[in-house]
Design an enzyme around this catalytic site. Structure first.
Site, PDB file in Angstrom:
ATOM      1  N   GLY A  67      -3.387  -6.735   5.992  1.00  0.00           N
ATOM      2  CA  GLY A  67      -4.169  -6.052   6.598  1.00  0.00           C
ATOM      3  C   GLY A  67      -4.949  -6.944   7.543  1.00  0.00           C
ATOM      4  CB  THR A  98       2.175  -1.085   3.599  1.00  0.00           C
ATOM      5  OG1 THR A  98       2.246  -2.088   2.618  1.00  0.00           O
ATOM      6  CG2 THR A  98       3.803  -1.001   3.952  1.00  0.00           C
ATOM      7  N   GLY A  99       1.030  -3.719   4.593  1.00  0.00           N
ATOM      8  CA  GLY A  99       1.276  -5.140   5.007  1.00  0.00           C
ATOM      9  C   GLY A  99       0.304  -6.027   5.050  1.00  0.00           C
ATOM     10  NE  ARG A 144      -7.762  -8.395   2.277  1.00  0.00           N
ATOM     11  CZ  ARG A 144      -6.993  -7.450   2.515  1.00  0.00           C
ATOM     12  NH1 ARG A 144      -6.860  -6.473   1.644  1.00  0.00           N
ATOM     13  NH2 ARG A 144      -5.912  -7.688   3.150  1.00  0.00           N
ATOM     14  CB  VAL A 145     -12.556  -4.093   3.189  1.00  0.00           C
ATOM     15  CG1 VAL A 145     -11.683  -2.677   3.540  1.00  0.00           C
ATOM     16  CG2 VAL A 145     -13.495  -3.886   2.278  1.00  0.00           C
ATOM     17  N   GLY A 146      -9.012  -4.434   3.368  1.00  0.00           N
ATOM     18  CA  GLY A 146      -7.953  -4.620   3.855  1.00  0.00           C
ATOM     19  C   GLY A 146      -7.891  -3.521   5.134  1.00  0.00           C
ATOM     20  CG  ASP A 147      -4.195  -2.369   6.504  1.00  0.00           C
ATOM     21  OD1 ASP A 147      -4.145  -2.908   5.681  1.00  0.00           O
ATOM     22  OD2 ASP A 147      -3.343  -1.190   6.681  1.00  0.00           O
ATOM     23  CB  THR A 205      -0.685   0.032   1.101  1.00  0.00           C
ATOM     24  OG1 THR A 205      -1.661  -1.154   1.297  1.00  0.00           O
ATOM     25  CG2 THR A 205      -1.901   1.432   1.457  1.00  0.00           C
TER      26      THR A 205
HETATM   27  N1  ASP Z   1      -2.537  -3.340   3.784  1.00  0.00           N
HETATM   28  C1  ASP Z   1      -2.857  -3.873   2.406  1.00  0.00           C
HETATM   29  C2  ASP Z   1      -3.996  -4.872   2.482  1.00  0.00           C
HETATM   30  O1  ASP Z   1      -4.261  -5.568   3.394  1.00  0.00           O
HETATM   31  C3  ASP Z   1      -1.628  -4.603   1.623  1.00  0.00           C
HETATM   32  C4  ASP Z   1      -0.257  -4.104   1.747  1.00  0.00           C
HETATM   33  O2  ASP Z   1       0.059  -3.039   2.163  1.00  0.00           O
HETATM   34  O3  ASP Z   1       0.445  -4.775   1.462  1.00  0.00           O
HETATM   35  O4  ASP Z   1      -5.002  -4.640   1.844  1.00  0.00           O
END
Ligand code: ASP
Length: 317
Positions: free
Chosen positions: A205, A202-203, A179-182, A151
């Site tokens: 979610g 980022t990472g 699907r919704v992430g963080d 992200t």
């Molecule tokens: N945080 C994002 C999600 O889970 C993906 C990412 O940042 O790698 O949608």
């Protein structure tokens, strides 16, 4: 007065350079966040944000984005938006609304259409090919489908003392529809308070949401910790908690800046970021988890940058 911007991943760098130029001339933090993210959303070779982003399991690109103003705490967000060039701009416009400021799916896409935001088929041929290849690989090797995400998260401080934060993401490659992430979730993907500072994530979610890490970093800065201390003391204890409960924590990385333009990051995976302020020129760094809840931060090497450029543009068979 100080100013500055920090953002996740190498992909943010060109936008950060541009945003620092405008912050130096008195530009606002809100514009700095939006313009930095728009550069990444428009670049077809970044496969985890905006145009060229990787689609969900059905081959449809669904994007999440959010914008927050640290003066007013106003937040706007979209999740699962489709065929819109700049989800961050939609999120920013929504942040001005007292009601209906977080829209999902069809509602988000319709809002963008009705309000004149640029529409575009966001799925590039390249991203489509990657999706087809991954479907085939998954069938053959029983692979975990969910890698290939990142992200852009940005925190900016302007010379008037205002701060803003924003995120934009196509989420996990091969995610389920809806699907919704963080990234669009306040406190998890981002948080900012102009009296204190801001953070963005980022990472994975699903793991980031378990910890509300962006808010926690801002809270710790408010208690007097530096951005680096706040990041270290939030991210690594939470990484340990997840490891204890699940045997393993998903990959995640956080960036933070306080209202003096000082910054920090913490990560449990190799992580690049871009940062600059009134005394430090914009630069890309690489961070790794160090010993005893610390972060090792080094300037990026030309070799790394060359390999990255080659990798993101490599032909897809
Ligand atoms: N945080 C994002 C999600 O889970 C993906 C990412 O940042 O790698 O949608």
């Amino acid at each position: 007065m100080s100013f500055g911007s920090i953002a996740t991943w190498r992909m943010a760098h060109d936008g950060i350079v541009e945003s620092l130029n405008s912050l130096e001339k008195g530009g606002t933090a809100g514009d700095a966040v939006e313009s930095t993210i728009k550069v990444v959303e428009a670049y077809p070779y970044y496969k985890s944000v905006g145009y060229g982003g990787l689609p969900n399991i059905e081959g449809i690109l669904q994007m999440d984005a959010a914008f927050m103003c640290g003066d007013t705490f106003k937040i706007g967000a979209v999740a699962g938006i489709e065929d819109v060039m700049h989800p961050i701009s939609v999120a920013r416009q929504l942040s001005h609304d007292k009601f209906n400021s977080f829209l999902v799916g069809e509602g988000a896409t319709k809002y963008a259409m009705l309000n004149g935001f640029e529409r575009r088929n966001m799925l590039t041929e390249r991203a489509k090919k990657m999706w087809e290849n991954r479907l085939a690989e998954m069938a053959e090797h029983n692979l975990s489908p969910y890698d290939g995400h990142d992200t852009i998260g940005v925190v900016s401080l302007d010379s008037h003392g205002s701060m803003s934060a924003g995120t934009s993401s196509s989420g996990l490659f091969m995610k389920k529809p809806g699907r919704v992430g963080d990234s669009p979730l306040s406190g998890s993907g981002f948080y900012v308070d102009s009296d204190v500072g801001g953070a963005a994530a980022t990472g994975l979610g699903e793991d980031l949401m378990k910890g509300i890490l962006s808010y926690e970093i801002v809270r710790k800065m408010e208690e007097g910790l530096s951005p680096q201390e706040a990041c270290d003391q939030t991210v690594y204890p939470f990484h340990d908690k997840l490891t204890k409960r699940y045997g393993k924590a998903g990959a995640f990385s956080l960036v933070a800046m306080n209202n003096k333009g000082e910054w920090g990051v913490a990560t449990n995976v190799e992580f690049t970021f871009s940062v600059g302020n009134d005394s430090e020129e914009a630069a890309i760094f690489i961070a790794n988890m160090g010993e005893n809840h610390t972060t090792v931060i080094e300037p990026i090497t030309q070799e790394w940058l060359d390999a990255y450029e080659k990798r993101i543009k490599a032909p897809i068979k």
